[in-house]
Design a protein around this motif. Structure first.
Motif, mmCIF file in Angstrom:
data_model
loop_
_atom_site.group_PDB
_atom_site.id
_atom_site.type_symbol
_atom_site.label_atom_id
_atom_site.label_comp_id
_atom_site.label_asym_id
_atom_site.label_seq_id
_atom_site.Cartn_x
_atom_site.Cartn_y
_atom_site.Cartn_z
ATOM 1 N N PRO A 91 -12.606 0.620 -15.775
ATOM 2 C CA PRO A 91 -11.820 0.622 -14.535
ATOM 3 C C PRO A 91 -12.694 0.412 -13.308
ATOM 4 O O PRO A 91 -13.755 1.035 -13.166
ATOM 5 C CB PRO A 91 -11.190 2.022 -14.519
ATOM 6 C CG PRO A 91 -11.220 2.470 -15.932
ATOM 7 C CD PRO A 91 -12.463 1.883 -16.513
ATOM 8 N N PRO A 92 -12.272 -0.471 -12.409
ATOM 9 C CA PRO A 92 -13.013 -0.664 -11.165
ATOM 10 C C PRO A 92 -12.645 0.409 -10.149
ATOM 11 O O PRO A 92 -11.679 1.155 -10.338
ATOM 12 C CB PRO A 92 -12.521 -2.037 -10.698
ATOM 13 C CG PRO A 92 -11.091 -2.074 -11.181
ATOM 14 C CD PRO A 92 -11.101 -1.358 -12.507
ATOM 15 N N VAL A 93 -13.388 0.464 -9.076
ATOM 16 C CA VAL A 93 -12.977 1.264 -7.930
ATOM 17 C C VAL A 93 -11.852 0.496 -7.240
ATOM 18 O O VAL A 93 -11.990 -0.692 -6.946
ATOM 19 C CB VAL A 93 -14.148 1.495 -6.955
ATOM 20 C CG1 VAL A 93 -13.661 2.266 -5.731
ATOM 21 C CG2 VAL A 93 -15.276 2.239 -7.640
ATOM 22 N N TYR A 94 -10.732 1.147 -7.032
ATOM 23 C CA TYR A 94 -9.554 0.514 -6.442
ATOM 24 C C TYR A 94 -9.210 1.200 -5.128
ATOM 25 O O TYR A 94 -9.161 2.429 -5.050
ATOM 26 C CB TYR A 94 -8.356 0.624 -7.402
ATOM 27 C CG TYR A 94 -7.011 0.310 -6.775
ATOM 28 C CD1 TYR A 94 -6.455 -0.954 -6.881
ATOM 29 C CD2 TYR A 94 -6.302 1.287 -6.074
ATOM 30 C CE1 TYR A 94 -5.216 -1.244 -6.304
ATOM 31 C CE2 TYR A 94 -5.072 1.015 -5.491
ATOM 32 C CZ TYR A 94 -4.536 -0.253 -5.606
ATOM 33 O OH TYR A 94 -3.315 -0.530 -5.028
ATOM 34 N N LEU A 95 -8.969 0.389 -4.093
ATOM 35 C CA LEU A 95 -8.499 0.914 -2.817
ATOM 36 C C LEU A 95 -7.242 0.159 -2.404
ATOM 37 O O LEU A 95 -7.258 -1.063 -2.272
ATOM 38 C CB LEU A 95 -9.563 0.752 -1.724
ATOM 39 C CG LEU A 95 -9.116 1.080 -0.288
ATOM 40 C CD1 LEU A 95 -8.672 2.539 -0.179
ATOM 41 C CD2 LEU A 95 -10.215 0.777 0.713
ATOM 42 N N GLY A 96 -6.156 0.903 -2.201
ATOM 43 C CA GLY A 96 -4.917 0.320 -1.704
ATOM 44 C C GLY A 96 -4.665 0.772 -0.285
ATOM 45 O O GLY A 96 -4.731 1.977 0.003
ATOM 46 N N ILE A 97 -4.402 -0.186 0.616
ATOM 47 C CA ILE A 97 -4.087 0.170 2.004
ATOM 48 C C ILE A 97 -2.697 -0.343 2.362
ATOM 49 O O ILE A 97 -2.247 -1.372 1.859
ATOM 50 C CB ILE A 97 -5.130 -0.391 3.003
ATOM 51 C CG1 ILE A 97 -5.118 -1.929 3.016
ATOM 52 C CG2 ILE A 97 -6.516 0.137 2.687
ATOM 53 C CD1 ILE A 97 -5.958 -2.532 4.140
ATOM 54 N N ASP A 98 -2.018 0.391 3.215
ATOM 55 C CA ASP A 98 -0.678 -0.005 3.666
ATOM 56 C C ASP A 98 -0.392 0.665 4.999
ATOM 57 O O ASP A 98 -0.896 1.762 5.270
ATOM 58 C CB ASP A 98 0.384 0.399 2.641
ATOM 59 C CG ASP A 98 1.665 -0.414 2.792
ATOM 60 O OD1 ASP A 98 1.863 -1.346 1.989
ATOM 61 O OD2 ASP A 98 2.446 -0.140 3.724
ATOM 62 N N PHE A 99 0.419 0.006 5.822
ATOM 63 C CA PHE A 99 0.727 0.568 7.146
ATOM 64 C C PHE A 99 1.786 1.647 7.099
ATOM 65 O O PHE A 99 2.001 2.359 8.078
ATOM 66 C CB PHE A 99 1.110 -0.527 8.132
ATOM 67 C CG PHE A 99 2.466 -1.183 7.924
ATOM 68 C CD1 PHE A 99 3.176 -1.066 6.757
ATOM 69 C CD2 PHE A 99 3.024 -1.955 8.944
ATOM 70 C CE1 PHE A 99 4.413 -1.668 6.591
ATOM 71 C CE2 PHE A 99 4.255 -2.571 8.796
ATOM 72 C CZ PHE A 99 4.954 -2.425 7.612
ATOM 73 N N LEU A 103 5.052 5.069 2.087
ATOM 74 C CA LEU A 103 4.704 4.315 0.876
ATOM 75 C C LEU A 103 3.384 4.803 0.290
ATOM 76 O O LEU A 103 3.254 4.937 -0.937
ATOM 77 C CB LEU A 103 4.628 2.819 1.181
ATOM 78 C CG LEU A 103 5.952 2.094 1.416
ATOM 79 C CD1 LEU A 103 5.703 0.636 1.790
ATOM 80 C CD2 LEU A 103 6.865 2.165 0.192
ATOM 81 N N ILE A 104 2.421 5.090 1.141
ATOM 82 C CA ILE A 104 1.130 5.593 0.659
ATOM 83 C C ILE A 104 1.301 6.962 0.001
ATOM 84 O O ILE A 104 0.697 7.260 -1.040
ATOM 85 C CB ILE A 104 0.100 5.659 1.805
ATOM 86 C CG1 ILE A 104 -0.338 4.263 2.208
ATOM 87 C CG2 ILE A 104 -1.106 6.502 1.413
ATOM 88 C CD1 ILE A 104 -1.108 3.499 1.147
ATOM 89 N N SER A 124 -3.042 -0.559 8.510
ATOM 90 C CA SER A 124 -2.352 -1.842 8.571
ATOM 91 C C SER A 124 -3.326 -2.973 8.297
ATOM 92 O O SER A 124 -4.470 -2.946 8.758
ATOM 93 C CB SER A 124 -1.729 -2.026 9.955
ATOM 94 O OG SER A 124 -1.243 -3.348 10.106
ATOM 95 N N VAL A 125 -2.886 -3.979 7.577
ATOM 96 C CA VAL A 125 -3.748 -5.137 7.311
ATOM 97 C C VAL A 125 -4.052 -5.893 8.599
ATOM 98 O O VAL A 125 -5.073 -6.584 8.697
ATOM 99 C CB VAL A 125 -3.123 -6.095 6.274
ATOM 100 C CG1 VAL A 125 -2.973 -5.405 4.927
ATOM 101 C CG2 VAL A 125 -1.792 -6.656 6.751
ATOM 102 N N THR A 126 -3.185 -5.779 9.605
ATOM 103 C CA THR A 126 -3.423 -6.464 10.880
ATOM 104 C C THR A 126 -4.352 -5.679 11.795
ATOM 105 O O THR A 126 -4.807 -6.203 12.805
ATOM 106 C CB THR A 126 -2.103 -6.737 11.625
ATOM 107 O OG1 THR A 126 -1.460 -5.498 11.920
ATOM 108 C CG2 THR A 126 -1.187 -7.617 10.798
#
Length: 254
Positions: A91-99, A103-104, A124-126
């Motif tokens: 398994p890799p290191v996983y990072l999920g981002i969301d505004f 949801l997070i 936020s991705v922006t």
């Protein structure tokens, strides 16, 4: 902004406040299939499951996907890619981002058993701030799945530029978007009976998105694989769009 507009061809902006309110509400909702929070089709959980399986099978077919060491999921929603990577042999290191904080929060609860290599962060991705990412770059694999449709053109360009800059030397960017079949279509706060909420999105043509990608990669060497259909016809439900995917690769051989 005029409410409830469908705009063909013309490039018009959507309202991010409206979009965030929509996704915050989705994060607080309850669904037959939890994946519906961001994949919709609330009353068709079987369709949601089939689409999820199909997309993950596509990703699993990519050479070396089981060996990547770091993943950034930009606009991760409820983190449906987290378990896919947590289940790999290494398994890799996983990072999920969301505004969307809701949801997070849902992502953390759903993926609580995925181990210490799985991380989520409200961002936020922006407005991505590299120094504040809890898993620092570079990343070998970057996911932008069903996100660009919620970004206005300039932000779409800037987010792709940022993704390129965060990629490792052997990095790849997975793009998946519902692309307009004939002409660009923008929904500005159009009420959806299916979702029971006002909905905004930009469906670009393949050529339009290719031009933005070309600009995003102008100062870097990336090879783009041609867009391919993601789903079989029986899994598609829209007349004006088709779900397609592509890979941007730093190495021509990947």
């Amino acid at each position: 902004m005029t409410k409830g507009r469908r705009v063909n061809e013309e490039a018009v902006d959507i309202d991010y406040k409206s979009t965030q309110a929509f996704f915050d509400a989705r994060g607080l909702g309850s669904y037959i299939n939890p994946l519906s929070a961001t994949m919709y089709q609330d009353e068709q959980p079987e369709l949601v499951e089939k689409r999820d399986v199909a997309e993950k099978a596509t990703l699993a077919s990519f050479p070396g996907i089981s060996c990547v060491e770091s993943v950034l999921d930009m606009g991760c929603g409820i983190g449906r890619w987290a378990k896919f990577f947590a289940d790999q042999t290494q398994p890799p290191v996983y990072l999920g981002i969301d505004f969307s904080a809701s949801l997070i929060e849902k992502a953390k609860k759903i993926n609580v058993k995925n181990g210490k290599k799985t991380h989520f962060q409200v961002m936020s991705v922006t407005e991505l701030e590299e120094k504040k990412l809890i898993v620092p770059p570079p990343y070998e694999f970057v996911i932008i799945s069903g996100v660009l449709m919620y970004l206005n053109d300039n932000d779409c360009l800037q987010v792709l530029k940022k993704a390129v800059s965060l990629c490792a030397k052997n990095g790849r960017i997975y793009l998946r978007e519902p692309l307009a079949i004939s002409v660009r279509l923008t929904l500005q706060d159009v009420f959806s009976e299916e979702l029971n909420y006002n909905y905004s999105a930009i469906y670009r043509t393949e050529d339009e998105l290719n031009e933005i990608i070309k600009k995003a990669c102008a100062d870097d060497v990336f090879y783009m694989q041609p867009w391919k259909k993601l789903f079989s016809d029986d899994l598609e439900k829209r007349k004006e769009t088709r779900q397609k995917y592509s890979l941007l690769c730093r190495s021509e051989t990947l």
